[in-house]
Design an enzyme around this catalytic site. Structure first.
Site, PDB file in Angstrom:
ATOM      1  N   SER A 158       0.881  -0.953   0.470  1.00 59.41           N
ATOM      2  CA  SER A 158       0.452   0.333   0.277  1.00 59.41           C
ATOM      3  C   SER A 158       1.123   1.155   0.074  1.00 59.41           C
ATOM      4  O   SER A 158       1.703   1.112   0.501  1.00 59.41           O
ATOM      5  CB  SER A 158      -0.614  -0.321   1.312  1.00 59.41           C
ATOM      6  OG  SER A 158      -1.695   1.376   1.349  1.00 59.41           O
ATOM      7  N   TYR A 179      -2.397  -0.459  10.179  1.00 58.77           N
ATOM      8  CA  TYR A 179      -2.391  -1.005   8.287  1.00 58.77           C
ATOM      9  C   TYR A 179      -0.815  -0.361   7.676  1.00 58.77           C
ATOM     10  O   TYR A 179      -0.707  -0.588   6.854  1.00 58.77           O
ATOM     11  CB  TYR A 179      -3.267   0.375   7.575  1.00 58.77           C
ATOM     12  CG  TYR A 179      -3.584  -0.276   6.442  1.00 58.77           C
ATOM     13  CD1 TYR A 179      -4.465  -1.555   5.806  1.00 58.77           C
ATOM     14  CD2 TYR A 179      -3.288   0.172   5.393  1.00 58.77           C
ATOM     15  CE1 TYR A 179      -4.341  -2.110   4.583  1.00 58.77           C
ATOM     16  CE2 TYR A 179      -3.234  -0.176   3.517  1.00 58.77           C
ATOM     17  CZ  TYR A 179      -4.010  -1.650   3.948  1.00 58.77           C
ATOM     18  OH  TYR A 179      -4.399  -2.203   2.482  1.00 58.77           O
TER      19      TYR A 179
END
Length: 271
Positions: free
Chosen positions: A152, A165
């Protein structure tokens, strides 16, 4: 001349295939002629994948599986191997976030829910390590195989609020490079490990964070689009080509890379 991009007949497992990006990618790969096993926990979405395959004449298996349960993964592997033989490609698409692992705009790091943070690391990082342990063991025997992880943009720089995250996906970047070296040295050049790092895409998890009920952008959404040179969020189909490339022989000298799919987000300083 051989088409190096041809992935027809390849046995591909996609975890998290009941999610938005991984699920759409799994459908695309099946549409390219690959034999694709959709792994996920959502029975309804798995049923939809089976219906999609039947309607389009595609070679698909839909297997209910929990990436944090090694026994569940081994059962899924046995189902795939029994039908198609050894897995050739593993796409680790399972992941996600939890509200408690996010630092809210009116909170600070010291308000972190450590339990939620740990769960997010588990789902994203351990949920990538365990499938790789289970599905890629055969690579030692076959001397060939490919892993594509989902990282990501939050892994590569500090994206405010997205704490757990970001930590987990930073771990995915390191894992990708570490395994690429490990497999190349211990098994050989026939085994590759790479990752894709999507920028910002609208999903069920972040929709309310990035958009208002009327579809307009929130302040957070505006900030992201402003930092993205393309001036918009990504579309699912813009991930497909990069994953396809990494799964194919066209990338046979590519390993240990993390490829950004972000509309220029990672290249732009903001000035």
């Amino acid at each position: 001349m051989k088409n190096l991009f041809d992935i027809s007949g390849k046995v591909i497992v996609v975890t998290g295939a009941t999610g938005v990006l991984a699920g759409a990618t799994a459908r695309y790969l099946a549409g390219c002629g690959a034999k694709v096993a959709f792994l996920g926990r959502n029975k309804q979405k798995l049923g939809e994948a089976e219906k999609f395959a039947a309607e389009n004449g595609l070679d698909v298996l839909a297997v209910e599986c929990d990436v944090l349960d090694r026994g569940s993964l081994e059962k899924a592997r046995d189902t795939v191997v029994e039908k198609w033989g050894d897995v050739e490609v593993l796409v680790n698409g399972a992941g996600g976030n939890q509200p408690g692992a996010v630092i809210g705009p009116d909170a600070s790091f010291f308000d972190l829910d450590v339990s939620a943070w740990s769960s997010v690391l588990d789902l994203n990082l351990r949920g990538t390590v365990l499938p790789t342990l289970v599905f890629c063991k055969a690579f030692e025997r076959t001397k060939r195989g490919c892993v594509v992880n989902f990282s990501s943009m939050t892994a590569q720089s500090a994206v405010t609020r997205v704490f757990g995250y970001s930590n987990a996906k930073a771990g995915i970047d390191n894992l990708t490079k570490w395994l690429a070296v490990e497999f190349a040295k211990k098994i050989g050049e026939g085994v590759r490990v790479n990752a894709v790092a999507p920028g910002f895409f609208i999903s069920s998890q972040n929709r309310t964070l990035l958009t208002n009920p009327d579809g307009s952008l929130t302040e957070r959404g505006k900030d992201i689009v402003k930092k993205t040179p393309f001036g918009r969020f990504g579309d699912c189909d813009e991930v497909f080509g990069t994953v396809h490339y990494l799964c194919s022989d066209a990338a046979k000298f590519v390993t240990g890379t993390v490829i950004a799919i972000d509309g220029g987000f990672s290249a732009f300083s903001g000035v």
